[in-house]
Scaffold this active site. Structure first.
Site, PDB file in Angstrom:
ATOM      1  N   LYS A 111      -4.913 -10.605  -6.714  1.00 17.13           N
ATOM      2  CA  LYS A 111      -6.330 -10.548  -6.181  1.00 17.13           C
ATOM      3  C   LYS A 111      -7.169  -9.660  -6.508  1.00 17.13           C
ATOM      4  O   LYS A 111      -6.691  -8.626  -6.965  1.00 17.13           O
ATOM      5  CB  LYS A 111      -5.982 -10.484  -4.726  1.00 17.13           C
ATOM      6  CG  LYS A 111      -5.798  -9.455  -4.038  1.00 17.13           C
ATOM      7  CD  LYS A 111      -5.812  -9.508  -2.534  1.00 17.13           C
ATOM      8  CE  LYS A 111      -5.557  -7.809  -1.985  1.00 17.13           C
ATOM      9  NZ  LYS A 111      -5.217  -7.705  -0.574  1.00 17.13           N
ATOM     10  N   LYS A 127       0.828  -1.110  -0.128  1.00 18.22           N
ATOM     11  CA  LYS A 127       0.178  -0.025   0.033  1.00 18.22           C
ATOM     12  C   LYS A 127       0.826   1.263   0.092  1.00 18.22           C
ATOM     13  O   LYS A 127       0.539   2.229  -0.566  1.00 18.22           O
ATOM     14  CB  LYS A 127      -0.939  -0.052   1.284  1.00 18.22           C
ATOM     15  CG  LYS A 127      -2.009  -0.938   0.789  1.00 18.22           C
ATOM     16  CD  LYS A 127      -3.202  -0.680   1.826  1.00 18.22           C
ATOM     17  CE  LYS A 127      -4.420  -1.612   1.742  1.00 18.22           C
ATOM     18  NZ  LYS A 127      -5.567  -1.803   2.565  1.00 18.22           N
ATOM     19  N   LYS A 152     -10.447  -3.602  -4.354  1.00 20.85           N
ATOM     20  CA  LYS A 152     -11.406  -2.280  -4.365  1.00 20.85           C
ATOM     21  C   LYS A 152     -10.656  -1.476  -5.160  1.00 20.85           C
ATOM     22  O   LYS A 152     -11.247  -0.446  -5.760  1.00 20.85           O
ATOM     23  CB  LYS A 152     -11.683  -1.754  -2.923  1.00 20.85           C
ATOM     24  CG  LYS A 152     -12.407  -2.802  -2.079  1.00 20.85           C
ATOM     25  CD  LYS A 152     -12.192  -2.225  -0.535  1.00 20.85           C
ATOM     26  CE  LYS A 152     -13.125  -3.070   0.380  1.00 20.85           C
ATOM     27  NZ  LYS A 152     -12.875  -2.789   1.962  1.00 20.85           N
TER      28      LYS A 152
HETATM   29  P1  TYM Z   1     -10.655  -5.274   3.706  1.00 20.00           P
HETATM   30  O1  TYM Z   1     -11.549  -4.386   3.982  1.00 20.00           O
HETATM   31  O2  TYM Z   1      -9.365  -5.049   2.652  1.00 20.00           O
HETATM   32  O3  TYM Z   1     -11.367  -6.601   3.330  1.00 20.00           O
HETATM   33  C1  TYM Z   1     -12.338  -7.234   4.074  1.00 20.00           C
HETATM   34  C2  TYM Z   1     -12.284  -8.877   4.004  1.00 20.00           C
HETATM   35  O4  TYM Z   1     -12.450  -9.201   2.717  1.00 20.00           O
HETATM   36  C3  TYM Z   1     -11.551 -10.059   2.495  1.00 20.00           C
HETATM   37  N1  TYM Z   1     -11.095 -10.001   1.073  1.00 20.00           N
HETATM   38  C4  TYM Z   1     -10.833 -10.997   0.328  1.00 20.00           C
HETATM   39  N2  TYM Z   1     -11.142 -12.417   0.337  1.00 20.00           N
HETATM   40  C5  TYM Z   1     -10.883 -13.204  -0.756  1.00 20.00           C
HETATM   41  N3  TYM Z   1     -10.479 -12.729  -1.944  1.00 20.00           N
HETATM   42  C6  TYM Z   1     -10.240 -11.626  -2.171  1.00 20.00           C
HETATM   43  N4  TYM Z   1      -9.879 -10.953  -3.331  1.00 20.00           N
HETATM   44  C7  TYM Z   1     -10.509 -10.578  -1.079  1.00 20.00           C
HETATM   45  N5  TYM Z   1     -10.156  -9.032  -0.828  1.00 20.00           N
HETATM   46  C8  TYM Z   1     -10.500  -8.911   0.404  1.00 20.00           C
HETATM   47  C9  TYM Z   1     -10.360  -9.506   3.477  1.00 20.00           C
HETATM   48  O5  TYM Z   1      -9.449 -10.578   3.631  1.00 20.00           O
HETATM   49  C10 TYM Z   1     -11.118  -9.288   4.710  1.00 20.00           C
HETATM   50  O6  TYM Z   1     -11.513 -10.296   5.584  1.00 20.00           O
HETATM   51  N6  TYM Z   1      -7.456  -5.419   7.692  1.00 20.00           N
HETATM   52  C11 TYM Z   1      -8.706  -5.707   7.327  1.00 20.00           C
HETATM   53  C12 TYM Z   1     -10.076  -5.160   7.872  1.00 20.00           C
HETATM   54  C13 TYM Z   1      -9.896  -5.418   9.381  1.00 20.00           C
HETATM   55  C14 TYM Z   1     -10.047  -6.364  10.177  1.00 20.00           C
HETATM   56  C15 TYM Z   1      -9.920  -6.194  11.658  1.00 20.00           C
HETATM   57  C16 TYM Z   1     -10.376  -7.842   9.952  1.00 20.00           C
HETATM   58  C17 TYM Z   1      -9.531  -4.366  10.538  1.00 20.00           C
HETATM   59  N7  TYM Z   1      -9.595  -4.972  11.617  1.00 20.00           N
HETATM   60  C18 TYM Z   1      -9.923  -7.228  12.474  1.00 20.00           C
HETATM   61  C19 TYM Z   1     -10.543  -8.998  10.851  1.00 20.00           C
HETATM   62  C20 TYM Z   1     -10.453  -8.235  12.221  1.00 20.00           C
HETATM   63  C21 TYM Z   1      -8.954  -5.296   5.815  1.00 20.00           C
HETATM   64  O7  TYM Z   1      -8.364  -4.405   5.153  1.00 20.00           O
HETATM   65  O8  TYM Z   1     -10.119  -5.780   5.045  1.00 20.00           O
END
Ligand code: TYM
Length: 344
Positions: free
Chosen positions: A207, A115, A210
């Site tokens: 992957k 990032k 967004k």
């Molecule tokens: P974020 O917002 O990027 O994504 C949300 C969730 O979607 C999953 N994900 C995917 N799974 C499969 N294939 C993909 N291409 C894909 N893209 C995204 C992510 O793995 C995530 O589960 N750091 C986290 C948010 C967060 C969090 C937490 C999660 C903040 N605090 C505490 C769990 C526990 C994030 O950036 O997710």
């Protein structure tokens, strides 16, 4: 009772990877665990404002992620749905964890490197400290299980390291407070199934994300049937028919991705998908995938649109969830302050 915590960032373009890797599984865990599902708005502002879009966009996206949770079937009465910034404990515990985690641990985080890109000097301090806030999210509720996609695995390992070091460093104080031998559980990641890592529809080595500039690379949760159909039909594939065995998918990432998506949407396995479509033409399989994706995602997208049209209702859900989360968080923060030695 075992407790689940997870979160999604309100940064726009919720897509099929977010749904299959995370939100769909959040809903499935509701009968087996006490669940807390968070819209992590404090994480959203770690990147450049051009990426998260500014205050109006942030408000809109917080409501959209909440709508996706509800549309996917998460029951905000039985479980807790809220946004992170409402509960001060997240930031407070993150500070303690900033003093527990080591620079060397954070320097290994691959998501920061991706990032921050080349211009690392210009990345925010918050982006660097992102994983300690994530550890605080989970451990503030002493959650035992965390459903996430494959890309969050390293952050979960760091969370466990932080919990363990806190338990060790403050071991005598934890015991002196009568809180047992260790305070924080070491949370288990729940990662898996055929869609733990959904790939871009344009490039099987990246992957689905967004932030990909090509909208054709992802299926958004709010895409209508026509958009879903045209994105699936135009998804990159090779020219071979589908194999009959899963081993035949290994060297073919685009085919493997589409078969994994089909399996996850239909609640089956890639092997079962290939029993049905193996050795057949790609176009036949893609047609079936369009029908399945429209049948599964269409109602969710429609329900999301209906819900975001009534922001008052969504805000009330978040506010009520915030109040319930705060009760749990305050209890942890009182104990953490006593353990650390802060006078209150
Ligand atoms: P974020 O917002 O990027 O994504 C949300 C969730 O979607 C999953 N994900 C995917 N799974 C499969 N294939 C993909 N291409 C894909 N893209 C995204 C992510 O793995 C995530 O589960 N750091 C986290 C948010 C967060 C969090 C937490 C999660 C903040 N605090 C505490 C769990 C526990 C994030 O950036 O997710």
């Amino acid at each position: 009772q075992q407790r689940v915590f997870s979160g999604v960032q309100p940064t726009g373009n919720l897509h099929l990877g977010n749904y299959l890797g995370a939100i769909k599984r959040f809903a499935e865990l509701q009968d087996s665990y006490d669940c807390i599902y968070c819209v992590v708005d404090m994480h959203a502002i770690t990147q450049d404002m051009r990426v998260w879009g500014g205050p109006d966009e942030l408000r809109r996206n917080i409501r959209e992620v909440t709508a996706a949770y509800l549309a996917a079937g998460i029951d905000a009465e039985r479980h807790i749905v809220f946004n992170q910034s409402q509960v001060a404990g997240h930031a407070e515990l993150a500070w303690v964890f900033n003093c527990v985690a080591r620079l060397g641990w954070l320097n290994r985080m691959t998501q920061f490197k991706e990032k921050a890109g080349k211009d690392r000097e210009n990345a925010s301090v918050g982006l660097y400290a992102y994983p300690t806030l994530m550890a605080a999210d989970i451990l503030l509720y002493r959650a035992t299980h965390v459903p996430v996609g494959e890309d969050q695995k390293q952050h979960l390992e760091l969370t466990r390291d932080i919990a363990q070091k806190f338990n060790n460093d403050f071991g005598p104080s934890i015991a002196a407070q009568g809180l047992g031998e260790s305070y924080f559980p070491l949370p288990e990641p729940l990662i898996g199934g055929p869609a733990a890592r959904v790939m871009s529809l344009r490039d099987g080595s990246k992957k689905m994300s967004k932030s990909d500039p090509s909208d054709l690379s992802r299926i958004n949760l709010t895409d209508d049937a026509d958009a879903i159909a045209s994105k699936v039909r135009r998804a990159k594939t090779d020219s071979e028919p589908l194999p009959s065995e899963v081993e035949g998918l290994r060297p073919r990432p685009e085919a493997e991705n589409l078969v994994g998506i089909y399996a996850a949407l239909s609640g089956t396995t890639p092997a079962e998908v290939l029993q049905q479509f193996g050795a057949g033409q790609f176009s036949t399989f893609k047609g079936a995938l369009v029908d399945l994706a429209v049948a599964k995602l269409g109602p969710i997208g429609a329900e999301m649109k209906r819900l975001v049209a009534d922001p008052g209702h969504i805000d009330a859900v978040l506010q009520k969830g915030g109040e319930r989360a705060r009760v749990l968080a305050d209890e942890t923060m009182r104990q953490v302050k006593d353990i650390v030695g802060f006078v209150r």
